[in-house]
Design an enzyme around this catalytic site. Structure first.
Site, PDB file in Angstrom:
ATOM      1  N   ALA A  22      -0.382   4.498  -2.108  1.00 13.99           N
ATOM      2  CA  ALA A  22       0.086   4.443  -0.725  1.00 13.99           C
ATOM      3  C   ALA A  22       1.571   4.790  -0.588  1.00 13.99           C
ATOM      4  O   ALA A  22       1.995   5.325   0.441  1.00 13.99           O
ATOM      5  CB  ALA A  22      -0.195   3.062  -0.141  1.00 13.99           C
ATOM      6  N   ARG A  34       1.480  -3.228  -0.236  1.00 10.65           N
ATOM      7  CA  ARG A  34       2.112  -4.365  -0.892  1.00 10.65           C
ATOM      8  C   ARG A  34       3.626  -4.425  -0.785  1.00 10.65           C
ATOM      9  O   ARG A  34       4.229  -5.341  -1.311  1.00 10.65           O
ATOM     10  CB  ARG A  34       1.674  -4.424  -2.363  1.00 10.65           C
ATOM     11  CG  ARG A  34       0.221  -4.786  -2.477  1.00 10.65           C
ATOM     12  CD  ARG A  34      -0.370  -4.805  -3.858  1.00 10.65           C
ATOM     13  NE  ARG A  34      -1.809  -5.040  -3.731  1.00 10.65           N
ATOM     14  CZ  ARG A  34      -2.704  -4.107  -3.423  1.00 10.65           C
ATOM     15  NH1 ARG A  34      -2.333  -2.867  -3.231  1.00 10.65           N
ATOM     16  NH2 ARG A  34      -3.972  -4.420  -3.296  1.00 10.65           N
ATOM     17  N   HIS A 118     -10.662   6.328  -3.769  1.00 10.85           N
ATOM     18  CA  HIS A 118     -10.981   5.271  -2.809  1.00 10.85           C
ATOM     19  C   HIS A 118     -11.609   5.829  -1.533  1.00 10.85           C
ATOM     20  O   HIS A 118     -11.582   5.187  -0.485  1.00 10.85           O
ATOM     21  CB  HIS A 118      -9.734   4.430  -2.478  1.00 10.85           C
ATOM     22  CG  HIS A 118      -9.350   3.537  -3.619  1.00 10.85           C
ATOM     23  ND1 HIS A 118      -8.164   2.831  -3.663  1.00 10.85           N
ATOM     24  CD2 HIS A 118      -9.987   3.225  -4.769  1.00 10.85           C
ATOM     25  CE1 HIS A 118      -8.096   2.143  -4.792  1.00 10.85           C
ATOM     26  NE2 HIS A 118      -9.187   2.368  -5.485  1.00 10.85           N
ATOM     27  N   CYS A 150     -24.946   4.509  14.626  1.00  9.90           N
ATOM     28  CA  CYS A 150     -25.750   5.610  14.110  1.00  9.90           C
ATOM     29  C   CYS A 150     -26.557   6.271  15.231  1.00  9.90           C
ATOM     30  O   CYS A 150     -27.240   5.584  15.994  1.00  9.90           O
ATOM     31  CB  CYS A 150     -26.702   5.062  13.049  1.00  9.90           C
ATOM     32  SG  CYS A 150     -27.882   6.256  12.420  1.00  9.90           S
ATOM     33  N   CYS A 153     -30.509   5.399  14.348  1.00  7.04           N
ATOM     34  CA  CYS A 153     -31.123   4.064  14.393  1.00  7.04           C
ATOM     35  C   CYS A 153     -30.263   3.021  15.079  1.00  7.04           C
ATOM     36  O   CYS A 153     -30.679   1.869  15.231  1.00  7.04           O
ATOM     37  CB  CYS A 153     -31.469   3.601  12.973  1.00  7.04           C
ATOM     38  SG  CYS A 153     -30.043   3.005  12.059  1.00  7.04           S
ATOM     39  N   SER A 191       2.570   3.925  -6.456  1.00 14.36           N
ATOM     40  CA  SER A 191       1.482   2.938  -6.555  1.00 14.36           C
ATOM     41  C   SER A 191       1.964   1.712  -7.306  1.00 14.36           C
ATOM     42  O   SER A 191       2.678   1.825  -8.299  1.00 14.36           O
ATOM     43  CB  SER A 191       0.272   3.522  -7.283  1.00 14.36           C
ATOM     44  OG  SER A 191      -0.723   2.523  -7.458  1.00 14.36           O
TER      45      SER A 191
HETATM   46  P1  OAD Z   1       0.566  -0.523  -2.878  1.00 10.37           P
HETATM   47  O1  OAD Z   1       1.031  -0.842  -1.494  1.00 10.37           O
HETATM   48  O2  OAD Z   1       0.005  -1.601  -3.701  1.00 10.37           O
HETATM   49  O3  OAD Z   1       1.773   0.102  -3.699  1.00 10.37           O
HETATM   50  C1  OAD Z   1       2.608   1.076  -3.145  1.00 10.37           C
HETATM   51  C2  OAD Z   1       3.842   1.138  -4.009  1.00 10.37           C
HETATM   52  O4  OAD Z   1       4.646   2.198  -3.526  1.00 10.37           O
HETATM   53  C3  OAD Z   1       4.698  -0.125  -3.943  1.00 10.37           C
HETATM   54  O5  OAD Z   1       5.105  -0.463  -5.248  1.00 10.37           O
HETATM   55  C4  OAD Z   1       5.878   0.289  -3.088  1.00 10.37           C
HETATM   56  O6  OAD Z   1       7.054  -0.409  -3.415  1.00 10.37           O
HETATM   57  C5  OAD Z   1       5.989   1.746  -3.456  1.00 10.37           C
HETATM   58  N1  OAD Z   1       6.665   2.572  -2.450  1.00 10.37           N
HETATM   59  C6  OAD Z   1       6.698   2.428  -1.103  1.00 10.37           C
HETATM   60  N2  OAD Z   1       7.386   3.417  -0.539  1.00 10.37           N
HETATM   61  C7  OAD Z   1       7.832   4.219  -1.540  1.00 10.37           C
HETATM   62  C8  OAD Z   1       8.612   5.410  -1.595  1.00 10.37           C
HETATM   63  N3  OAD Z   1       9.090   6.012  -0.479  1.00 10.37           N
HETATM   64  N4  OAD Z   1       8.879   5.948  -2.817  1.00 10.37           N
HETATM   65  C9  OAD Z   1       8.395   5.365  -3.945  1.00 10.37           C
HETATM   66  N5  OAD Z   1       7.649   4.253  -3.953  1.00 10.37           N
HETATM   67  C10 OAD Z   1       7.359   3.680  -2.766  1.00 10.37           C
HETATM   68  O7  OAD Z   1      -0.442   0.706  -2.721  1.00 10.37           O
HETATM   69  P2  OAD Z   1      -1.490   1.248  -3.809  1.00 10.37           P
HETATM   70  O8  OAD Z   1      -0.961   1.112  -5.176  1.00 10.37           O
HETATM   71  O9  OAD Z   1      -1.916   2.576  -3.339  1.00 10.37           O
HETATM   72  O10 OAD Z   1      -7.430   0.048  -1.956  1.00 10.37           O
HETATM   73  O11 OAD Z   1      -2.667   0.238  -3.595  1.00 10.37           O
HETATM   74  C11 OAD Z   1      -3.870   0.466  -4.260  1.00 10.37           C
HETATM   75  C12 OAD Z   1      -5.040   0.070  -3.418  1.00 10.37           C
HETATM   76  O12 OAD Z   1      -4.856  -1.231  -2.898  1.00 10.37           O
HETATM   77  C13 OAD Z   1      -5.230   0.887  -2.162  1.00 10.37           C
HETATM   78  O13 OAD Z   1      -5.842   2.129  -2.411  1.00 10.37           O
HETATM   79  C14 OAD Z   1      -6.123   0.028  -1.351  1.00 10.37           C
HETATM   80  C15 OAD Z   1      -5.426  -1.288  -1.584  1.00 10.37           C
HETATM   81  O14 OAD Z   1      -6.238  -2.354  -1.579  1.00 10.37           O
HETATM   82  C16 OAD Z   1      -8.520  -0.139  -1.199  1.00 10.37           C
HETATM   83  O15 OAD Z   1      -8.455  -0.276  -0.002  1.00 10.37           O
HETATM   84  C17 OAD Z   1      -9.814  -0.132  -1.962  1.00 10.37           C
HETATM   85 ZN    ZN Z   2     -28.931   4.690  10.975  1.00 10.67          ZN
END
Ligand code: OAD
Ligand code: ZN
Length: 248
Positions: A22, A34, A118, A150, A153, A191
């Site tokens: 993200a 996060r 995802h 849908c 259904c 991430s």
């Molecule tokens: P997180 O929100 O856990 O991590 C995003 C990371 O990017 C954090 O460590 C932030 O500090 C960092 N960050 C934010 N802005 C930034 C920038 N401009 N430059 C560099 N870093 C930056 O997001 P994910 O790791 O993608 O899953 O989270 C994984 C999964 O958790 C998501 O895909 C989602 C969530 O639950 C599902 O929905 C299944």
């Molecule tokens: Zn249906």
């Protein structure tokens, strides 16, 4: 310095891949999960509202949560971080881009071999009869404030994004796993690496004596294992690394 070291890792890799989260779309205006004060935690706990169990119980709450996010995502454009990865890929320095994001911004930046482990918003599935529908049909209803249903259904439609408690799309994840096995370098960008199994993919590469390069603001669960960790904004750091790799 660290940027040069990063560029050298990429330049000398036999097969480099990227894993994004993200954070790479934060500079495009999409909140992450996060970071402190992340928009996604403000009114709801995503772990609660975005779980499969709670979607089944309260689809209207899920759609209330995702509606503003969807609008933001629709208006979002790729930023210099997405573009830097696309430039490295076009020059042959980067192969698969595994992403945990559902926003489609890597494709919009011109990348290919994007593996959205995802899921994505392009299609949806009826929870009752299993019919697959175009995302547009689903999102039009969501924008109108409804729970999408849908056409066959009347069952509740779910976008083909992965919710907590849901299995990852097997074919896509298998391709990601194979890419991680083939790779001798994984570049992680934006991430926290908190969510398995996507966050475990770099371990596959590391176990085969590959390297791990992390560009992130804030700690990640795999900092300890990183060959090089660059603490910084992806929209600033990745273009500079790409320039160093490509300006030779
Ligand atoms: P997180 O929100 O856990 O991590 C995003 C990371 O990017 C954090 O460590 C932030 O500090 C960092 N960050 C934010 N802005 C930034 C920038 N401009 N430059 C560099 N870093 C930056 O997001 P994910 O790791 O993608 O899953 O989270 C994984 C999964 O958790 C998501 O895909 C989602 C969530 O639950 C599902 O929905 C299944
Ligand atoms: Zn249906």
């Amino acid at each position: 310095d660290d940027l040069k070291r990063a560029a050298n890792l990429i330049r000398h890799a036999r097969y480099a891949i990227a894993l994004t989260g993200a954070g790479i779309s934060v500079p495009s205006g999409i909140p992450d999960f996060r970071s402190p004060h992340s928009g996604l935690w403000e009114r709801y706990d995503p772990m609660e509202v975005a779980s499969l169990a709670s979607f089944r119980r309260h689809p209207e709450r899920f759609y209330d949560w995702i509606r503003p996010l969807l609008e933001t995502t629709r208006n979002a454009r790729p930023n210099p971080a997405h573009e830097a990865l696309a430039r490295l890929q076009a020059a042959g320095y980067l192969h698969e881009i595994i992403t945990q994001n559902i926003d489609g911004l890597h494709e919009a930046a011109g990348s290919h071999d994007v593996l959205p482990v995802h899921g994505h918003t392009r299609t949806g599935t009826c929870q009752q009869c299993g019919r697959s529908v175009e995302g547009d049909l689903l999102w039009r209803a969501v924008e109108a404030g409804e729970v999408p249903r849908c056409p066959t259904c009347g069952g509740v439609l779910k976008p083909d994004v992965i919710l907590f408690g849901e299995i990852l799309p097997m074919d896509i994840f298998e391709r990601a796993r194979q890419a991680a096995e083939r790779a001798d370098l994984v570049l992680v960008a934006g991430s926290s690496l908190e969510v398995a199994p996507a966050a475990d993919l770099p371990l596959i590469t590391l176990n085969r004596s590959g390297s791990l390069l992390i560009v992130n603001l804030g700690p990640t669960a795999l900092d300890w294992y990183a060959t090089l960790k660059i603490e910084g904004d992806v929209a600033d750091v990745l273009p500079r690394i790409a320039d160093l790799v490509l300006d030779d």
